[in-house]
Scaffold this motif. Sequence first.
Motif, PDB file in Angstrom:
ATOM      1  N   PRO A  70       0.821  -1.222   0.000  1.00  0.00           N
ATOM      2  CA  PRO A  70       0.000   0.000   0.000  1.00  0.00           C
ATOM      3  C   PRO A  70       0.852   1.267   0.000  1.00  0.00           C
ATOM      4  O   PRO A  70       1.813   1.389   0.763  1.00  0.00           O
ATOM      5  N   GLY A  71       0.504   2.205  -0.899  1.00  0.00           N
ATOM      6  CA  GLY A  71       1.154   3.517  -0.928  1.00  0.00           C
ATOM      7  C   GLY A  71       2.483   3.559  -1.644  1.00  0.00           C
ATOM      8  O   GLY A  71       3.033   4.636  -1.868  1.00  0.00           O
ATOM      9  N   VAL A  72       3.012   2.414  -2.022  1.00  0.00           N
ATOM     10  CA  VAL A  72       4.326   2.380  -2.680  1.00  0.00           C
ATOM     11  C   VAL A  72       4.308   1.353  -3.795  1.00  0.00           C
ATOM     12  O   VAL A  72       3.851   0.219  -3.598  1.00  0.00           O
ATOM     13  N   ASN A  73       4.811   1.730  -4.955  1.00  0.00           N
ATOM     14  CA  ASN A  73       4.993   0.795  -6.056  1.00  0.00           C
ATOM     15  C   ASN A  73       6.288   0.023  -5.812  1.00  0.00           C
ATOM     16  O   ASN A  73       7.357   0.600  -5.662  1.00  0.00           O
ATOM     17  N   GLY A  74       6.182  -1.297  -5.742  1.00  0.00           N
ATOM     18  CA  GLY A  74       7.343  -2.113  -5.432  1.00  0.00           C
ATOM     19  C   GLY A  74       8.494  -1.906  -6.404  1.00  0.00           C
ATOM     20  O   GLY A  74       9.669  -1.904  -6.006  1.00  0.00           O
ATOM     21  N   LEU A  75       8.175  -1.709  -7.680  1.00  0.00           N
ATOM     22  CA  LEU A  75       9.233  -1.481  -8.673  1.00  0.00           C
ATOM     23  C   LEU A  75       9.916  -0.137  -8.451  1.00  0.00           C
ATOM     24  O   LEU A  75      11.126  -0.010  -8.623  1.00  0.00           O
ATOM     25  N   ASP A  76       9.120   0.869  -8.063  1.00  0.00           N
ATOM     26  CA  ASP A  76       9.717   2.178  -7.747  1.00  0.00           C
ATOM     27  C   ASP A  76      10.669   2.062  -6.568  1.00  0.00           C
ATOM     28  O   ASP A  76      11.720   2.712  -6.528  1.00  0.00           O
ATOM     29  N   LEU A  77      10.300   1.240  -5.605  1.00  0.00           N
ATOM     30  CA  LEU A  77      11.160   1.056  -4.438  1.00  0.00           C
ATOM     31  C   LEU A  77      12.486   0.407  -4.841  1.00  0.00           C
ATOM     32  O   LEU A  77      13.552   0.794  -4.352  1.00  0.00           O
ATOM     33  N   VAL A  78      12.416  -0.553  -5.754  1.00  0.00           N
ATOM     34  CA  VAL A  78      13.646  -1.161  -6.259  1.00  0.00           C
ATOM     35  C   VAL A  78      14.515  -0.105  -6.936  1.00  0.00           C
ATOM     36  O   VAL A  78      15.731  -0.074  -6.762  1.00  0.00           O
ATOM     37  N   ARG A  79      13.880   0.777  -7.701  1.00  0.00           N
ATOM     38  CA  ARG A  79      14.634   1.845  -8.373  1.00  0.00           C
ATOM     39  C   ARG A  79      15.283   2.770  -7.351  1.00  0.00           C
ATOM     40  O   ARG A  79      16.399   3.265  -7.554  1.00  0.00           O
ATOM     41  N   HIS A  80      14.596   3.032  -6.244  1.00  0.00           N
ATOM     42  CA  HIS A  80      15.171   3.889  -5.192  1.00  0.00           C
ATOM     43  C   HIS A  80      16.411   3.241  -4.593  1.00  0.00           C
ATOM     44  O   HIS A  80      17.388   3.932  -4.278  1.00  0.00           O
ATOM     45  N   TYR A  81      16.370   1.919  -4.428  1.00  0.00           N
ATOM     46  CA  TYR A  81      17.577   1.246  -3.944  1.00  0.00           C
ATOM     47  C   TYR A  81      18.743   1.486  -4.901  1.00  0.00           C
ATOM     48  O   TYR A  81      19.859   1.786  -4.483  1.00  0.00           O
ATOM     49  N   ARG A  82      18.458   1.348  -6.167  1.00  0.00           N
ATOM     50  CA  ARG A  82      19.520   1.467  -7.176  1.00  0.00           C
ATOM     51  C   ARG A  82      20.054   2.898  -7.298  1.00  0.00           C
ATOM     52  O   ARG A  82      21.189   3.104  -7.727  1.00  0.00           O
ATOM     53  N   GLU A  83      19.270   3.863  -6.918  1.00  0.00           N
ATOM     54  CA  GLU A  83      19.691   5.264  -6.991  1.00  0.00           C
ATOM     55  C   GLU A  83      20.433   5.709  -5.729  1.00  0.00           C
ATOM     56  O   GLU A  83      20.986   6.808  -5.704  1.00  0.00           O
ATOM     57  N   ASN A  84      20.408   4.880  -4.702  1.00  0.00           N
ATOM     58  CA  ASN A  84      21.027   5.236  -3.436  1.00  0.00           C
ATOM     59  C   ASN A  84      22.464   4.715  -3.400  1.00  0.00           C
ATOM     60  O   ASN A  84      22.709   3.517  -3.528  1.00  0.00           O
ATOM     61  N   ALA A  85      23.413   5.617  -3.221  1.00  0.00           N
ATOM     62  CA  ALA A  85      24.838   5.240  -3.288  1.00  0.00           C
ATOM     63  C   ALA A  85      25.214   4.201  -2.241  1.00  0.00           C
ATOM     64  O   ALA A  85      26.089   3.361  -2.477  1.00  0.00           O
ATOM     65  N   GLN A  98       5.477 -10.649 -17.901  1.00  0.00           N
ATOM     66  CA  GLN A  98       5.541  -9.205 -18.036  1.00  0.00           C
ATOM     67  C   GLN A  98       6.020  -8.558 -16.741  1.00  0.00           C
ATOM     68  O   GLN A  98       6.881  -7.679 -16.747  1.00  0.00           O
ATOM     69  N   THR A  99       5.454  -9.010 -15.618  1.00  0.00           N
ATOM     70  CA  THR A  99       5.877  -8.471 -14.323  1.00  0.00           C
ATOM     71  C   THR A  99       7.336  -8.798 -14.048  1.00  0.00           C
ATOM     72  O   THR A  99       8.098  -7.963 -13.551  1.00  0.00           O
ATOM     73  N   LYS A 100       7.720  -9.992 -14.382  1.00  0.00           N
ATOM     74  CA  LYS A 100       9.102 -10.410 -14.170  1.00  0.00           C
ATOM     75  C   LYS A 100      10.062  -9.539 -15.005  1.00  0.00           C
ATOM     76  O   LYS A 100      11.108  -9.092 -14.519  1.00  0.00           O
ATOM     77  N   SER A 101       9.689  -9.297 -16.246  1.00  0.00           N
ATOM     78  CA  SER A 101      10.514  -8.468 -17.128  1.00  0.00           C
ATOM     79  C   SER A 101      10.667  -7.054 -16.570  1.00  0.00           C
ATOM     80  O   SER A 101      11.765  -6.487 -16.551  1.00  0.00           O
ATOM     81  N   GLU A 102       9.570  -6.480 -16.106  1.00  0.00           N
ATOM     82  CA  GLU A 102       9.612  -5.129 -15.546  1.00  0.00           C
ATOM     83  C   GLU A 102      10.444  -5.085 -14.263  1.00  0.00           C
ATOM     84  O   GLU A 102      11.139  -4.092 -13.995  1.00  0.00           O
ATOM     85  N   ALA A 103      10.400  -6.136 -13.488  1.00  0.00           N
ATOM     86  CA  ALA A 103      11.186  -6.188 -12.254  1.00  0.00           C
ATOM     87  C   ALA A 103      12.678  -6.176 -12.556  1.00  0.00           C
ATOM     88  O   ALA A 103      13.450  -5.448 -11.912  1.00  0.00           O
ATOM     89  N   PHE A 104      13.066  -6.968 -13.542  1.00  0.00           N
ATOM     90  CA  PHE A 104      14.491  -6.996 -13.893  1.00  0.00           C
ATOM     91  C   PHE A 104      14.936  -5.663 -14.498  1.00  0.00           C
ATOM     92  O   PHE A 104      16.061  -5.201 -14.253  1.00  0.00           O
ATOM     93  N   LYS A 105      14.067  -5.032 -15.290  1.00  0.00           N
ATOM     94  CA  LYS A 105      14.400  -3.720 -15.849  1.00  0.00           C
ATOM     95  C   LYS A 105      14.573  -2.680 -14.756  1.00  0.00           C
ATOM     96  O   LYS A 105      15.380  -1.752 -14.875  1.00  0.00           O
ATOM     97  N   ALA A 106      13.803  -2.815 -13.675  1.00  0.00           N
ATOM     98  CA  ALA A 106      13.887  -1.854 -12.567  1.00  0.00           C
ATOM     99  C   ALA A 106      15.159  -2.036 -11.746  1.00  0.00           C
ATOM    100  O   ALA A 106      15.532  -1.152 -10.972  1.00  0.00           O
ATOM    101  N   GLY A 107      15.817  -3.190 -11.894  1.00  0.00           N
ATOM    102  CA  GLY A 107      17.067  -3.414 -11.176  1.00  0.00           C
ATOM    103  C   GLY A 107      17.058  -4.618 -10.261  1.00  0.00           C
ATOM    104  O   GLY A 107      18.016  -4.820  -9.502  1.00  0.00           O
ATOM    105  N   ALA A 108      16.012  -5.436 -10.305  1.00  0.00           N
ATOM    106  CA  ALA A 108      15.966  -6.636  -9.473  1.00  0.00           C
ATOM    107  C   ALA A 108      17.000  -7.652  -9.954  1.00  0.00           C
ATOM    108  O   ALA A 108      17.319  -7.721 -11.140  1.00  0.00           O
ATOM    109  N   ASN A 109      17.513  -8.435  -9.013  1.00  0.00           N
ATOM    110  CA  ASN A 109      18.483  -9.478  -9.349  1.00  0.00           C
ATOM    111  C   ASN A 109      17.836 -10.849  -9.502  1.00  0.00           C
ATOM    112  O   ASN A 109      18.405 -11.732 -10.145  1.00  0.00           O
ATOM    113  N   ASP A 110      16.650 -11.021  -8.880  1.00  0.00           N
ATOM    114  CA  ASP A 110      15.996 -12.327  -8.914  1.00  0.00           C
ATOM    115  C   ASP A 110      14.496 -12.133  -8.712  1.00  0.00           C
ATOM    116  O   ASP A 110      14.045 -11.068  -8.287  1.00  0.00           O
TER     117      ASP A 110
END
Length: 337
Positions: A75-90, A107-119
């Motif tokens: 709730p309140g947060v897009n999980g993929l956006d959160l992954v992107r925030h991890y990747r933007e944090n030094a 499709q969801t799996k593809s978007e997750a990997f594009k966002a920066g997920a490892n698995d």
Amino acid sequence: MIDETAETNALPVPTESYVSMVLLVDDQVLICEAVRRALEGEHDLDFHYCTNPQDAVRVAEELKPTVILQDLVMPGVNGLDLVRHYRENAAIHAVPVIVLSTKEDPQTKSEAFKAGANDYLVKLPDRVELIARLRYHSRAYVDHVQRDAAYAALRESQRQLMNANLELERLTRIDGLTGLGNRRYFDEYMEAEWRRAQRTGNPVSLLMIDVDNFKLYNDTFGHLAGDEVLKQVAGVIQTGASRPGDLAARFGGEEFVVVLVDTPLDGAQVVAGRILSDIRALSLAHRDGIVTISIGVATVSASAGSGPGSLIHAADIALFRAKAGGRNRVEVEVPTD
């Protein structure tokens, strides 16, 4: 809300057996508890969870996990956006992220990997598979960090070695007392400039400088005072050789030389006269007056001589004439072919 974090921060640092620091980000306490139980008894997996996705990045920064389990739907947060925030944090951009989804959707799996997920895992995964994935990604991350640290240490070691070599090279060319170039560096520099002058046809001038009655000064005031005089004389000479291509060096004892590249005889005489005058202006006390110098000046076109020895010889003759003529003066010698 962050569960267990405060208590964990108060605990001692885990032993080496705790290789994996696992952070689960999931708003469902039941899922967190299920994962905790799945990892229970695995002493190399140190488990923590955060149920408020708004706090996930901050908790990850503080906890420094070696792997993050990340729910995609909260709730309140897009999980993929959160992954992107991890990747933007030094601080945590390289930490492996395993996303948890409710379904096996390409499709969801593809978007997750594009966002920066490892698995990508469908929750709740099989216990054996979950533990294996956590250990694999955590170990890969630890190895990555260790490689980076080792590489950084290697680069620092190489930098220090390079600096040490440069300093050693500098010391082999510098006269320890005066800070000017030493005789070895002068010889190398003259050879190089002579070859360059042969190519360009430009003149090379040399000043041969000697401190007048220096033995008498040492006998009168002592060698320590004599060393101080040489330092001050060297400072004036260095200032006189002010252009980037000029070289001031200690020739030996109380003798100095100045190489003036691309400089005709009249220009060299101007430099010599200025150095002579500046030494007088120091007003360094001598037994019968002040410290003075004698200067021999010679200029030659490199194409007209067989080597730099002819220029050095001519400047030495001019210096001898200056000494014989009463010292504290400049004399000029024109080399013959």
